[in-house]
Each structure stands twice: as C-alpha cells, then as structure tokens.
Design a protein around this motif. Structure first.
Motif, PDB file in Angstrom:
ATOM      1  N   GLN A   7       0.640  -0.918  -0.047  1.00 11.74           N
ATOM      2  CA  GLN A   7       0.131   0.043   0.265  1.00 11.74           C
ATOM      3  C   GLN A   7       1.201   1.114  -0.055  1.00 11.74           C
ATOM      4  O   GLN A   7       0.878   2.263  -0.859  1.00 11.74           O
ATOM      5  CB  GLN A   7      -0.453   0.252   1.429  1.00 11.74           C
ATOM      6  N   LEU A  10       2.216   1.762  -3.333  1.00  7.91           N
ATOM      7  CA  LEU A  10       1.443   2.127  -4.796  1.00  7.91           C
ATOM      8  C   LEU A  10       1.897   4.302  -4.628  1.00  7.91           C
ATOM      9  O   LEU A  10       1.634   4.887  -5.784  1.00  7.91           O
ATOM     10  CB  LEU A  10      -0.280   1.831  -4.084  1.00  7.91           C
ATOM     11  N   VAL A  14       0.834   7.289  -7.494  1.00  9.56           N
ATOM     12  CA  VAL A  14      -0.834   8.315  -7.638  1.00  9.56           C
ATOM     13  C   VAL A  14      -1.132   9.508  -7.276  1.00  9.56           C
ATOM     14  O   VAL A  14      -1.451  10.165  -8.101  1.00  9.56           O
ATOM     15  CB  VAL A  14      -1.685   7.411  -6.413  1.00  9.56           C
ATOM     16  N   ARG A 114      -7.110   7.127 -12.309  1.00 13.49           N
ATOM     17  CA  ARG A 114      -8.260   6.922 -12.021  1.00 13.49           C
ATOM     18  C   ARG A 114      -9.092   7.950 -11.766  1.00 13.49           C
ATOM     19  O   ARG A 114      -8.256   9.151 -11.612  1.00 13.49           O
ATOM     20  CB  ARG A 114      -7.994   6.084 -10.743  1.00 13.49           C
ATOM     21  N   ARG A 138      -8.558   8.598  -2.200  1.00  9.55           N
ATOM     22  CA  ARG A 138      -9.183   7.383  -3.752  1.00  9.55           C
ATOM     23  C   ARG A 138      -9.708   6.602  -2.712  1.00  9.55           C
ATOM     24  O   ARG A 138     -10.540   7.000  -1.785  1.00  9.55           O
ATOM     25  CB  ARG A 138      -7.670   6.399  -3.571  1.00  9.55           C
ATOM     26  N   LYS A 139     -10.864   6.066  -3.326  1.00 13.65           N
ATOM     27  CA  LYS A 139     -12.564   5.261  -3.306  1.00 13.65           C
ATOM     28  C   LYS A 139     -12.355   4.314  -1.563  1.00 13.65           C
ATOM     29  O   LYS A 139     -12.644   3.981  -0.685  1.00 13.65           O
ATOM     30  CB  LYS A 139     -13.118   4.201  -4.228  1.00 13.65           C
ATOM     31  N   ASN A 140     -10.961   3.952  -1.617  1.00 23.05           N
ATOM     32  CA  ASN A 140     -10.455   2.778  -0.479  1.00 23.05           C
ATOM     33  C   ASN A 140      -9.466   3.414  -0.068  1.00 23.05           C
ATOM     34  O   ASN A 140      -9.009   3.309   0.905  1.00 23.05           O
ATOM     35  CB  ASN A 140     -10.397   1.362  -1.005  1.00 23.05           C
ATOM     36  N   PRO A 211      -8.759   0.379 -12.441  1.00 23.19           N
ATOM     37  CA  PRO A 211      -8.997   0.269 -10.842  1.00 23.19           C
ATOM     38  C   PRO A 211      -8.661  -1.187 -10.440  1.00 23.19           C
ATOM     39  O   PRO A 211      -9.336  -1.823 -10.853  1.00 23.19           O
ATOM     40  CB  PRO A 211      -9.841   1.173 -10.354  1.00 23.19           C
TER      41      PRO A 211
ATOM     42  N   ILE B 245      -3.294  -2.225  -5.659  1.00 24.07           N
ATOM     43  CA  ILE B 245      -2.416  -1.493  -5.972  1.00 24.07           C
ATOM     44  C   ILE B 245      -1.784  -2.510  -6.464  1.00 24.07           C
ATOM     45  O   ILE B 245      -0.190  -1.946  -7.031  1.00 24.07           O
ATOM     46  CB  ILE B 245      -1.630  -1.754  -4.536  1.00 24.07           C
ATOM     47  N   ASP B 248       0.556  -0.126 -10.129  1.00 27.29           N
ATOM     48  CA  ASP B 248       1.333   0.850  -9.248  1.00 27.29           C
ATOM     49  C   ASP B 248       2.504   0.102  -8.799  1.00 27.29           C
ATOM     50  O   ASP B 248       3.739   0.992  -8.888  1.00 27.29           O
ATOM     51  CB  ASP B 248       0.322   1.833  -7.684  1.00 27.29           C
TER      52      ASP B 248
END
Lengths: 211, 277
Positions: A7, A10, A14, A114, A138-140, A211, B245, B248
C-alpha cells in the motif's frame, strides 16, 4: 505488513494521477503554480485528440512535467556528497539520465489515472523553499502527498515528493549510495543508462489500466 | 490446538531472532545517530549548482528547511542491514513469488470482482484487525486512537453489517487508526534492529517481527475454526489488498535502479513515519 508495504509503495505514483484538484485554503502562488501543472497534465491525458497518438501525448506530458521538475536539484540531492566529486560533464550526463527515469515514472502514472481527486490542504513557505501538503482521495482510502519546492529564478520547482512519509529523493539516494559502495560511479551510470533505455520502448504501448 | 502450538514455536523463534537482533542494534546504536541526510547544506561547495555556469543559472542552495520542521522533525535513522546477503536472497525468492503468482492472481481477481465488492471485503478484514489497533493504541497510552478504534469496530460490526461497510468513517467521520505492536515498540523507543526479509511476507525489521508476533495473538487467523478457513481468509485478504495496487507496484518496480534497496528504504521510511504519527 506485507499488504501495508504494498500500500505504501502504491502511493508514490498516484501523485499526478488526478482528475480534479481542489484548493481548500488561502493559497499563494506556490500552490497556484503546482495546481496549474496538475490541471495541464490532466487536460492532456483526457484530451481526445491524443487518444490514438500515444507518442504525441507522452511528448506533451513530458513538456509539462519538465517545466515543473528541477532535475538538477533532484540529482544533486540524490547523489549528495558524491555530486561534488563529479566533473561538469559527468554532472550533465547524470542529470540527463536521471531525468529520463523520473520523467518516465510520472508520465506513465498520469497516463493510467483513475477517478481521483486531489485536495491541496495547506502550504508552508520558508524563504525560497515551500512545502505544499495535499491529499489524494481514492475510493478505498486517502493518501497524503507533500510536494517540496524551491524557488529558482522566480519559479517554483519540485525537488522532492514525500508520500505517506516516504521521500522519493531519499529513496533514490539510498539506492545510489548502496550502488556506489559496491561499484564505482561508472557502474552507477551504466545501470542508470541501462534503465533509461529499458524504459524508453515502453513509451509506445503504455495504456490506461483498470482500477 | 495444532495451530496454537505452531504459533508458539514461531513466537519462540521470533524472540530468539529478536534477542540476536538486539545485540546487533545495541552495538550499532551510536552509529545509528548518524543521519542519512548528512551532507552539509552550508558547505559552499554543495550550495551551488555548477551544471551550467556558462548560463549563470542561479540555483538555490541544497538546504531543506522542512527536514527540521514538523512533520519531518526527526530525520529517519539509518536502517542497518547485517543480514544483507540472506535478505537479498530471500527478496529474490519473494519477488519471484510476487511476480509469478501474486501479481497474476490479483489481476484476474481484479477483473472478476467488482471494485465496490473488493472495497467491502477490504473493510471486513480491516474490521477484524480492530483488537490489534485497540490494544496497540492503548499500549502507547493514546486514548484518542483507542477510542476511535473501539468506536469504529462497534459501529462497523453492527450498523456496518459485520464490518463490510465503513459506516463509521462515512457517516460518523471517525477516521481509521493504523496501529500495530511494532509501532507501539517504536513509540517506546525500542530500536528497529536490523532489516530482515521474512519468507513470503516480505520486508520487516527485528522490532517489527516481534510486533508481528504480538499482533498474531489478536489476529483472526488463530481464532478461526480450522486451519483451512484461517489460511483461506489470509490469502483472500492479501489478494484483495493487492488487487488495488498491482499496477502501482509494477510501475514502481520498473523505475528502480536497485529494487532491493528501494524496497528496504521504502519500508523503513514508511514505518518510521507511522511511528511518528
């Protein structure tokens, strides 16, 4: 921790994958300039005229990215002490190679954007340095992204990104220090050149992802 | 019972590794004061860019006032890597597993399962980690986080139908808490110890391995009715998380020069930031 590690990884890319940017505070020209760059990049990615011409789109994106990044600052900060030991020619060559890596990284992420929103939260200016804090929705979940900028000849240029506490420049510095300890400077340049070449062909077939 | 006894053995091995790691960390403690951001910005030789002197490009110095400013008050100390050859070996294996198994599985899963469903599954597993969050927040004496984690689990388990919907965040604006025992140890100034790549699970430090062992006690894994259910849930959770992810991670990996070092530093910076938060 395996998942959290992914996570965190990522988030770095972004950064510019943004659909709309909101400013929720009384900002100065620092945030204004940054927002303008982000908006420009988004308009290129969403422009239908580039839909079937990815090469031109990447070219246009590069121009936008290049105008806001200080590759020299990034290179100097990443090489740290080793920068001083380099000749002028070596410095130029290093900046050129490193900029290809940075540029390609960001361009490929913008291209796969996105439906995300960015909120500029606040800014902090100390002399000719600025820190602009933002948050990507982000959505999550949200991701904190801090931009570090330096004013060079009246223009605010990015010299580092800090995402969820992870500095991109420090990350590169760690990689470079390790390579320099094990190999020579020539070895590092060779690896960078190989990487730049490896990235280059990917330009043509980059496509937006789900996504 | 079998699982519990295996867990106990694992815990014992972790404690052994921790003691070993602690010896390393105490010998290197003085050195760890040395900050990675160590080059002197006031050094005039560092302070000016020389790249295009012919064009008289005036570039600001290399100082960074924000490294001494909240939230980056303390620079991240160096993370020692005495097990580097083992770590690199294990990193290679983990990387192969990720590339050849986890990545393709997560992509297929992403294609098949709707994003909203994946978010709900993520919420469900996140809700199950509430005991860890509550106890480790408490261990840091952070009553705000303890109360938030407690409030969230009550609301999400009931109104959020077993945790599938994050009602607490959406409607009650109670922000999630990201706490674990590794962070609690860091909060109490336990040094990170050396970097250690765990088989299958990836980057960690000796401190985080101990924290992870303590987290396991509060994990749904050991309270699941059978090993099959526990491990099935574990895999689903990991694949579900990765599905968000996977692109990414790929992009990031493609843009590293030394992937091992990049991951090591990422992990370290991120964990140190979480402890500060």
């Amino acid at each position: 921790m395996g998942a959290t590690y992914f996570q965190l990884r990522l988030s770095l890319f972004v950064v510019i994958a943004i659909l709309s940017a909101n400013v929720s505070f009384a900002s100065t020209e620092v945030t204004g300039e940054l927002k303008a760059t982000v908006d420009k990049a988004i308009s290129i990615v969403t422009d239908k005229k580039y839909k079937d011409d990815k090469k031109s789109r990447r070219k246009a994106l590069r121009e936008v990215i290049d105008s806001r990044f200080s590759y020299e600052q990034m290179a100097m900060r990443s090489l740290a002490q080793d920068w001083n030991d380099r000749t002028l020619e070596e410095k130029k060559h290093f900046v050129e190679l490193f900029s290809k890596l940075l540029e390609s990284t960001y361009a490929s992420r913008i291209e796969s954007y996105r439906d995300e929103k960015i909120n500029f939260i606040d800014e902090d200016i100390t002399g000719n340095h600025a820190l602009v804090r933002s948050q990507i929705e982000r959505k999550n979940g949200n991701i904190a992204v801090d931009y570090k900028l330096v004013n060079i000849n009246g223009k605010w240029l990015i010299y580092d990104f800090v995402i969820e506490g992870v500095s991109m420049i420090r990350n590169y510095r760690t990689q470079f220090v390790s390579i320099l300890q094990k190999e020579s400077y020539a070895g590092l340049v060779k690896m960078l050149a190989a990487k730049a070449e490896e990235i280059e062909p990917a330009t043509d077939d980059t496509k937006p992802s789900a996504p | 019972m079998l699982i519990l006894s295996v867990k106990r053995k694992v815990l014992h091995s972790f404690l052994f590794i921790f003691l070993l790691g602690y010896c390393f960390s105490t010998t290197t403690q003085a050195e760890s004061e040395q900050i990675l951001d160590e080059f002197d910005p006031n050094d005039p030789a560092v302070g000016h860019i020389l790249i295009q002197p012919e064009n008289e490009v005036k570039v600001a110095d290399l100082s960074d006032p924000f490294l001494d400013d909240d939230p980056y008050k303390s620079s991240v100390p160096e993370l020692k890597d005495p097990f580097e050859s083992y770590n690199r070996f294990m990193h290679k294996i983990n990387d192969k597993i990720y590339t050849n198994v986890v990545d393709p599985v997560a992509r297929k899963y992403r294609d098949w399962v709707n994003e909203d469903i994946r978010i709900s599954i993520g919420n469900f597993f996140n809700n199950l980690t509430s005991p860890r969050k509550i106890l480790s927040s408490l261990a840091q004496g952070n009553l705000d986080k303890t109360a938030r984690a407690l409030g969230r689990v009550i609301i999400n388990t009931t109104i959020g139908i077993g945790g599938f919907f994050d009602v607490a965040e959406k409607h009650f604006h109670i922000e999630d808490v990201n706490e674990d025992f590794g962070q609690a140890l860091g909060y109490h100034k336990v040094p990170s110890g050396p970097y250690f790549v765990i088989p299958f699970l990836g980057p960690s430090t000796i401190r985080d391995i101990v924290g992870r062992a303590a987290d396991t006690v509060t994990s749904f894994m050991i309270y699941s009715p059978s090993f099959a259910i526990g491990s099935g849930a574990f895999v689903t959770d990991k694949v579900n998380n990765t599905s968000f992810i996977v692109d990414d991670v790929k992009s990031l990996d493609e843009n590293t020069v030394d992937k091992y070092e990049s991951i090591r530093d990422f992990y370290h910076q991120y964990r140190e930031e979480l402890i500060r938060k």
